[in-house]
Design an enzyme around this catalytic site. Structure first.
Site, PDB file in Angstrom:
ATOM      1  N   HIS A 152      17.968  20.154  16.256  1.00 34.65           N
ATOM      2  CA  HIS A 152      16.785  21.025  16.144  1.00 34.65           C
ATOM      3  C   HIS A 152      17.166  22.489  15.877  1.00 34.65           C
ATOM      4  CE1 HIS A 152      14.170  17.827  17.768  1.00 34.65           C
ATOM      5  NE2 HIS A 152      15.087  17.634  18.692  1.00 34.65           N
TER       6      HIS A 152
HETATM    7  O1  RIB Z   1      12.594  20.803  21.499  1.00 32.74           O
HETATM    8  C1  RIB Z   1      13.925  21.098  21.116  1.00 32.74           C
HETATM    9  C2  RIB Z   1      14.368  22.373  21.735  1.00 32.74           C
HETATM   10  O2  RIB Z   1      14.405  22.226  23.148  1.00 32.74           O
HETATM   11  C3  RIB Z   1      15.800  22.769  21.335  1.00 32.74           C
HETATM   12  O3  RIB Z   1      15.904  24.170  21.336  1.00 32.74           O
HETATM   13  C4  RIB Z   1      16.645  22.183  22.428  1.00 32.74           C
HETATM   14  O4  RIB Z   1      17.863  22.922  22.627  1.00 32.74           O
HETATM   15  C5  RIB Z   1      15.754  22.368  23.617  1.00 32.74           C
HETATM   16  O5  RIB Z   1      15.927  23.688  24.070  1.00 32.74           O
END
Ligand code: RIB
Ligand code: CA
Length: 309
Positions: free
Chosen positions: A236
């Site tokens: 992500h």
């Molecule tokens: O939903 C994904 C996010 O939440 C990313 O930043 C992961 O590291 C968690 O923090």
């Protein structure tokens, strides 16, 4: 070359985003890394940031940010990232220095000391960035843009409607989205398409120390993702960095985006006004698609640079 500050809650995908940013010094000058309570407590995510920066012998100031959200209690994510917040790899003890335990003030001082404008990268809850904008509004004119991983205009992951970073601190997200500073949102719409396959993960073995670190991070993360129905592993946070490296890798659309802050079923939902004539001006560039091959190539190229191969 762009001056950036990375605010993060390492976090497997935060760690990979940090590595890729550090591997591209001709495009990204990392002025500072700041930590925020999110995936794990501020103590644990800061230790994880120290471990990553020390592992690649980085020379980047590291400052400790807020323990938790502006209003709500902190929600961590051990189910996704483990008890350490970055389970999988083993790290030797290190003395990576902390330059400040007040990341908001450090961000302000760093930004104002630059001749040009600075880009902020938000990879966790947006608490530090919101406090920066509220405490020192004059800093807004010195911020080029805020590239975040957060939100999603079609579905959530923490709940049916809210993505984790926004869910944890929706008040902070509302402040950032309504600040008037340009926001580029790598929400779940695009980040869930920004995945690596198990074969791609396995191919990282025996190719160098940093390859091995990322292999161990992704092996844990891939296993952990299965409980949420994932076969492949979306990285992500790396989207928020790759957008700065090569925005042509993405397609997106500007929307007016607001955030639900009430303690209700839709807490943390990022709502995009998709009517033909939205009620308010578009304030966020929402990324919605990605060239996954180019994305994976960026990751592999960065690892090759860091391992000098
Ligand atoms: O939903 C994904 C996010 O939440 C990313 O930043 C992961 O590291 C968690 O923090
Ligand atoms: Ca994160």
């Amino acid at each position: 070359m762009r001056n950036i500050i990375i605010d993060c809650d390492p976090g497997h995908d935060d760690a990979i985003a940090l590595l890729v940013a550090l591997a591209n010094p001709e495009k990204l000058n990392v002025l500072a890394v700041t930590t925020i309570g999110g995936n794990q407590t501020i103590e644990k995510v800061t230790k994880n940031a120290k471990n990553i920066l020390a592992y690649v012998n980085a020379n980047v100031p590291l400052a400790i940010g807020q323990e938790g959200p502006l209003v709500k209690p902190l929600n961590t994510a051990p189910e996704a990232h483990g008890d350490t917040g970055m389970d999988g790899p083993y790290f030797k003890d290190n003395n990576y220095p902390i330059v400040s335990d007040n990341a908001v003030l450090y961000m302000y001082q760093t930004i104002m000391a630059q001749e040009g404008r600075v880009t902020l990268v938000g990879l966790g809850p947006l608490t530090n960035i919101a406090l920066l904008l509220k405490t020192f509004p004059e800093v807004k004119s010195k911020i080029e843009m805020i590239s975040i991983m957060g939100g999603g205009i079609r579905r959530g992951n923490m709940t049916a409607t809210a993505e984790f970073n926004i869910y944890v601190d929706p008040e902070a997200a509302k402040i950032v989205f309504s600040s008037g500073v340009q926001v580029v949102m790598s929400g779940l719409d695009v980040t869930e398409k920004a995945y690596v396959t198990l074969d791609e993960i396995e191919s990282l073995q025996n190719r160098g120390e940093v390859h091995t670190l990322v292999y161990e991070l992704l092996k844990f993360y891939n296993e952990s993702g299965k409980q949420f129905g994932f076969v492949d592993s979306p990285i992500h946070d790396l989207c928020a960095i790759c957008y700065l490296l090569d925005p042509t890798m993405f397609t997106g659309k500007r929307y007016h985006v607001d955030v639900v802050t009430d303690d209700c079923m839709t807490r943390g939902m990022t709502i995009a006004d998709r009517r033909l004539k939205p009620a308010q001006v578009e304030n966020v560039l929402v990324l919605e698609d990605i060239d996954r091959e180019a994305y994976v190539h960026s990751l592999f190229q960065a690892l090759a640079r860091l391992d000098n191969i």
